[in-house]
Design an enzyme around this catalytic site. Sequence first.
Site, mmCIF file in Angstrom:
data_model
loop_
_atom_site.group_PDB
_atom_site.id
_atom_site.type_symbol
_atom_site.label_atom_id
_atom_site.label_comp_id
_atom_site.label_asym_id
_atom_site.label_seq_id
_atom_site.Cartn_x
_atom_site.Cartn_y
_atom_site.Cartn_z
ATOM 1 N N ARG A 208 -1.323 -10.788 3.157
ATOM 2 C CA ARG A 208 -1.332 -10.537 1.711
ATOM 3 C C ARG A 208 -2.360 -11.439 1.016
ATOM 4 O O ARG A 208 -2.948 -11.061 -0.002
ATOM 5 C CB ARG A 208 0.067 -10.748 1.142
ATOM 6 C CG ARG A 208 1.075 -9.702 1.604
ATOM 7 C CD ARG A 208 2.393 -9.801 0.884
ATOM 8 N NE ARG A 208 3.342 -10.718 1.481
ATOM 9 C CZ ARG A 208 4.328 -10.383 2.305
ATOM 10 N NH1 ARG A 208 4.478 -9.121 2.670
ATOM 11 N NH2 ARG A 208 5.169 -11.281 2.768
ATOM 12 N N PHE A 224 3.271 2.805 0.168
ATOM 13 C CA PHE A 224 4.406 2.312 0.958
ATOM 14 C C PHE A 224 4.730 0.876 0.514
ATOM 15 O O PHE A 224 4.921 -0.012 1.338
ATOM 16 C CB PHE A 224 4.104 2.349 2.460
ATOM 17 C CG PHE A 224 3.539 3.650 2.957
ATOM 18 C CD1 PHE A 224 4.389 4.685 3.326
ATOM 19 C CD2 PHE A 224 2.164 3.845 3.057
ATOM 20 C CE1 PHE A 224 3.872 5.894 3.802
ATOM 21 C CE2 PHE A 224 1.642 5.039 3.519
ATOM 22 C CZ PHE A 224 2.502 6.064 3.892
ATOM 23 N N ASP A 246 6.288 4.293 -3.410
ATOM 24 C CA ASP A 246 7.251 4.238 -2.312
ATOM 25 C C ASP A 246 8.277 5.348 -2.510
ATOM 26 O O ASP A 246 8.555 5.767 -3.644
ATOM 27 C CB ASP A 246 7.949 2.885 -2.233
ATOM 28 C CG ASP A 246 8.500 2.604 -0.836
ATOM 29 O OD1 ASP A 246 7.809 1.919 -0.053
ATOM 30 O OD2 ASP A 246 9.604 3.078 -0.520
ATOM 31 N N ASN A 274 6.568 10.421 -2.118
ATOM 32 C CA ASN A 274 6.055 10.394 -0.758
ATOM 33 C C ASN A 274 4.568 10.035 -0.803
ATOM 34 O O ASN A 274 3.768 10.736 -1.420
ATOM 35 C CB ASN A 274 6.263 11.765 -0.113
ATOM 36 C CG ASN A 274 5.806 11.814 1.323
ATOM 37 O OD1 ASN A 274 4.651 11.569 1.621
ATOM 38 N ND2 ASN A 274 6.726 12.149 2.214
ATOM 39 N N ASP A 295 0.372 0.135 3.943
ATOM 40 C CA ASP A 295 1.253 -0.660 4.806
ATOM 41 C C ASP A 295 2.514 0.163 5.114
ATOM 42 O O ASP A 295 3.614 -0.160 4.648
ATOM 43 C CB ASP A 295 1.613 -1.980 4.120
ATOM 44 C CG ASP A 295 2.460 -2.886 5.004
ATOM 45 O OD1 ASP A 295 2.424 -2.709 6.241
ATOM 46 O OD2 ASP A 295 3.166 -3.761 4.459
ATOM 47 N N CYS A 335 2.384 -1.426 12.059
ATOM 48 C CA CYS A 335 3.374 -2.319 12.670
ATOM 49 C C CYS A 335 3.986 -1.686 13.915
ATOM 50 O O CYS A 335 5.031 -2.115 14.392
ATOM 51 C CB CYS A 335 4.459 -2.694 11.666
ATOM 52 S SG CYS A 335 5.414 -1.302 11.048
#
Length: 391
Positions: A208, A224, A246, A274, A295, A335
């Site tokens: 960040r 997101f 989000d 979405n 992200d 991730c």
Amino acid sequence: MAKAILHQGKQKRIINGHPWVYRGEIKEIKGPYAPGDIVDVYDCRDRFLGRGYINPASQITIRIMTRQPAEEIDEDFFRRRIQAAWQYRQQVVRDTNACRVIFGEADFLPALIVDKFADYLVVQTLALGIDVHKATIFKVLQEVMQPAGIYERNDVAVRKLEGLPLITGFVGQPFDPKVVIKENGIKFVVDLAGGQKTGYFLDQRENRMALQGLVKGGRVLDCFCHTGTFAMYAAKYGARQVLGLDIAAPALEVARANAQLNGYGDLCSFKEGNSFDELRAMEKAGDKFDVVILDPPAFTKSSQAVAGAVRGYKEINLRGMKLLPPGGYLITCSCSYHMKEDLFLQVIQEAARDAGRQLRLVELRRQAKDHPMLLAYPESHYLKCLVLQVW
């Protein structure tokens, strides 16, 4: 103590330092044992390889905890491991009162997760063999960390694979599970009982900070966005306008609370929707941003789902690039452990080709230092964060 003997040729990965022994690698187990017990692991030539806990119901049948034949798995063992983990965090973590204290296998405590949020700890025991030691772990954590409270977040689906129930709750005296932490001069509300994972994504802390210098005076889109962590950093570093997207309304409520808490209520706005759909709609409307942050949650949790994940990552990155002017910045993350770094770079490059754009790699980042990567255990390297300039 029972003794697990490996098939011939199956010892190399274990000797190299990987802590998992799979069911198919075990030739035989000599001696009685119960699921969750500590067993010794030997190669086919009767050479000691390690000692760990066993669960015959799991594909990962043994998880090695020590490679020292004289080291017993007892309370002193857990005290040494937890003290070493906490000492490491005190050395590498800066400017925050929240961090991951124990990162499972990478801290030589397989399937144990401990996160610190201000004066409180959140604990996950994700395998049977570590779960049976919960009482000892809680006791040692109290001694070493002296927290104001501990919350158990064992509501993770992977526990079902170990034959364990999903449970949550206070360990000892209850407390308000909504905690305010400080991170690099920013305050965040963390819901220890109801938030994602253990309440907050600590692994992106250092990523960040990569926004500094890139967002000043610019318009920023945070897709997101969850509880708005990247958005708060964008505001801190001088963005003139930040929009967070989000699909989860409860997360956006926390994001708005974070914005108010830090005095960014007028600067940051959040929209429920979405992100895939919103990116397409913004592109169609001709909207532009100076910085786009992507992200997303993990698009794949198995090697079988990688093809679908590739399509998802390509889609959102292509759309994100089209919202940027020449020279704008894209911060894009994955991730997913199964989305390897080389493949992720390839997917981003293919998205740029299809978008008719050129990319310059500013930084290739990984997870924060309190999530160390054990080189012999590639599963501990899961987070990729690319800072790209788009032309």
